[in-house]
Design an enzyme around this catalytic site. Structure first.
Site, short mmCIF file in Angstrom:
data_model
loop_
_atom_site.label_atom_id
_atom_site.label_comp_id
_atom_site.label_asym_id
_atom_site.label_seq_id
_atom_site.Cartn_x
_atom_site.Cartn_y
_atom_site.Cartn_z
N CYS A 1 0.82 -1.22 0.00
CA CYS A 1 0.00 0.00 0.00
C CYS A 1 0.85 1.27 0.00
CB CYS A 1 -0.97 0.00 1.17
SG CYS A 1 -2.03 -1.45 1.18
N HIS B 1 -2.95 7.16 2.51
CA HIS B 1 -3.46 5.89 1.98
C HIS B 1 -4.87 5.68 2.52
CE1 HIS B 1 -4.07 1.83 0.95
NE2 HIS B 1 -3.83 1.35 2.15
N ASN C 1 -10.22 0.01 0.22
CA ASN C 1 -8.77 0.10 0.21
C ASN C 1 -8.26 -0.51 -1.11
OD1 ASN C 1 -6.04 -0.34 0.57
ND2 ASN C 1 -6.21 -1.12 2.66
#
Ligand code: UT7
Length: 337
Positions: free
Chosen positions: A131, A264, A294
């Site tokens: 990520c 993020h 996500n």
């Protein structure tokens, strides 16, 4: 000035990298929490819209169909970024794709994107930092442009996380989605990217991983995403504040100089906590986790593109990008858009 001084002057001139254009793409299939919960109920997995919204801020995510790959999503995002930058794929001399869900073991997703864009010859490689991948990739492209190794780079985050989700694990399968975002980063006399930092702590590899691999013609080990959510949560909250402060110090700027924070997009609680610690008003935080879930390395360029296209982020605005994820990895970039 002597001839020698004259001759070396251009090579020591300060060179920076700035974002010339952004783009993104989401696969069309949108699944609300209620729709996902109904599908999971059919396999005996219990969850609810209330739980997902309260714990994460996620209301929906997009899932690619079975024939769509990370390079397909990344190529469309790249085309939008090229158009926004007013250039063509032939003007690009570097392609970096941040992904943890590549089309193949090899060649790289970046080489596949290059082929789909109809060009050849420029450097193309993938970067794996889960990520944090987009922040890592943008930092690497920034270094290469400042070093004179590249002039104009396509930096892409592209993921099909739906492929690695265990739909019997309610602790993870409700969290992730698919998508891609891209930027064109080009050489400039003025910043652009002001300061970057990348970090990793391999002691925490086990708290967020896909432990399987391919060997002997089979998948060896578990090919699904595993996460100790609470351990990741605690680490993320700490490192996101520290790395933001550190990058601000490097740039000689204050929290109050930040116009937009794009962390993020994993959990709204982590994002809001970071914004509070940096003393930023809630409306300075760019949020897409509600609609995208996500999307790992794609989450930051997706959010950046959304805020640029809806007119929130304007030329000259100071933007902080922050990545965090498996590895454990984290990093931040401060830039003047
Ligand atoms: O992309 C890289 C970065 N990733 C992240 O930043 C993720 C960080 N972690 C998180 O966002 C949160 O830890 C989660 C959203 C993953 C989990 O939230 P939590 O508040 O830490 O929940 P929990 O794991 O402690 O679980 C609480 C309860 C448990 O039930 P019991 O044991 O209290 O009875 C879970 O079984 O919630 C249960 N639970 C669920 N219930 C309904 C877990 N998942 C679900 C679910 N639906 N989907």
């Amino acid at each position: 000035m002597s001839l020698t001084e004259n001759a070396i002057a251009p090579s020591i001139a300060k060179r920076f990298a700035r974002i010339a254009g952004t783009g993104s793409h989401l696969p069309p299939r949108r699944l609300s929490n209620a729709e996902l919960a109904a599908q999971l109920a059919e396999r005996g997995v219990e969850t609810s819209d209330e739980w997902i919204v309260e714990r994460t801020g996620i209301r929906a995510r997009h899932f690619a169909d079975e024939h769509t790959t990370a390079s397909d999503l990344g190529t469309i995002a790249a085309r939008h970024a090229l158009e926004a930058a007013g250039c063509s794929a032939a003007d690009i001399d570097l392609i970096i794709v941040a992904t943890s869900t590549p089309d193949m073991v090899f060649p790289s997703t970046a080489c596949l994107v290059q082929r789909k864009l109809g060009v050849h010859g420029c450097a193309a490689f993938d970067l794996q930092a889960v990520c944090s991948g987009f922040v890592y990739a943008l930092s690497v492209a920034d270094s290469m442009i400042r070093a004179g190794t590249a002039r104009r780079a396509l930096v892409i985050g592209a993921e099909v996380f739906s492929r690695i989700l265990d739909f019997d694990d309610r602790g993870t399968c409700v969290l992730f989605g698919d998508g891609a975002g891209a930027v064109v980063l080009e050489a400039s006399d003025t910043p652009g990217i002001v300061a970057c930092e990348m970090h990793a702590d391999g002691r925490h590899v086990d708290i967020l991983c896909v432990p399987g691999t391919v060997a002997g013609g089979k998948v060896l080990g578990d090919p699904f995403l595993k996460m100790d959510g609470q351990a990741v949560f605690k680490l993320a909250v700490g490192v996101l504040e520290n790395v933001a402060q550190s990058v601000l110090a490097k740039a000689g700027r204050q929290c109050s100089d930040i116009d937009w924070l794009i962390p993020h997009q994993a959990n709204i609680r982590i994002m809001q906590s970071t914004a509070r610690k940096l003393k930023l008003a809630a409306d300075r935080l760019v949020v897409t986790v509600d609609e995208h879930g996500n999307t790992s390395a794609a989450s930051i360029p997706l959010a950046l593109d959304q805020a640029v296209r809806d007119g929130r982020i304007r030329r000259g605005d100071c933007v902080m990008l922050e990545g965090v994820g498996g590895g454990f990895t984290w990093g931040a970039i401060l830039l003047d858009y």
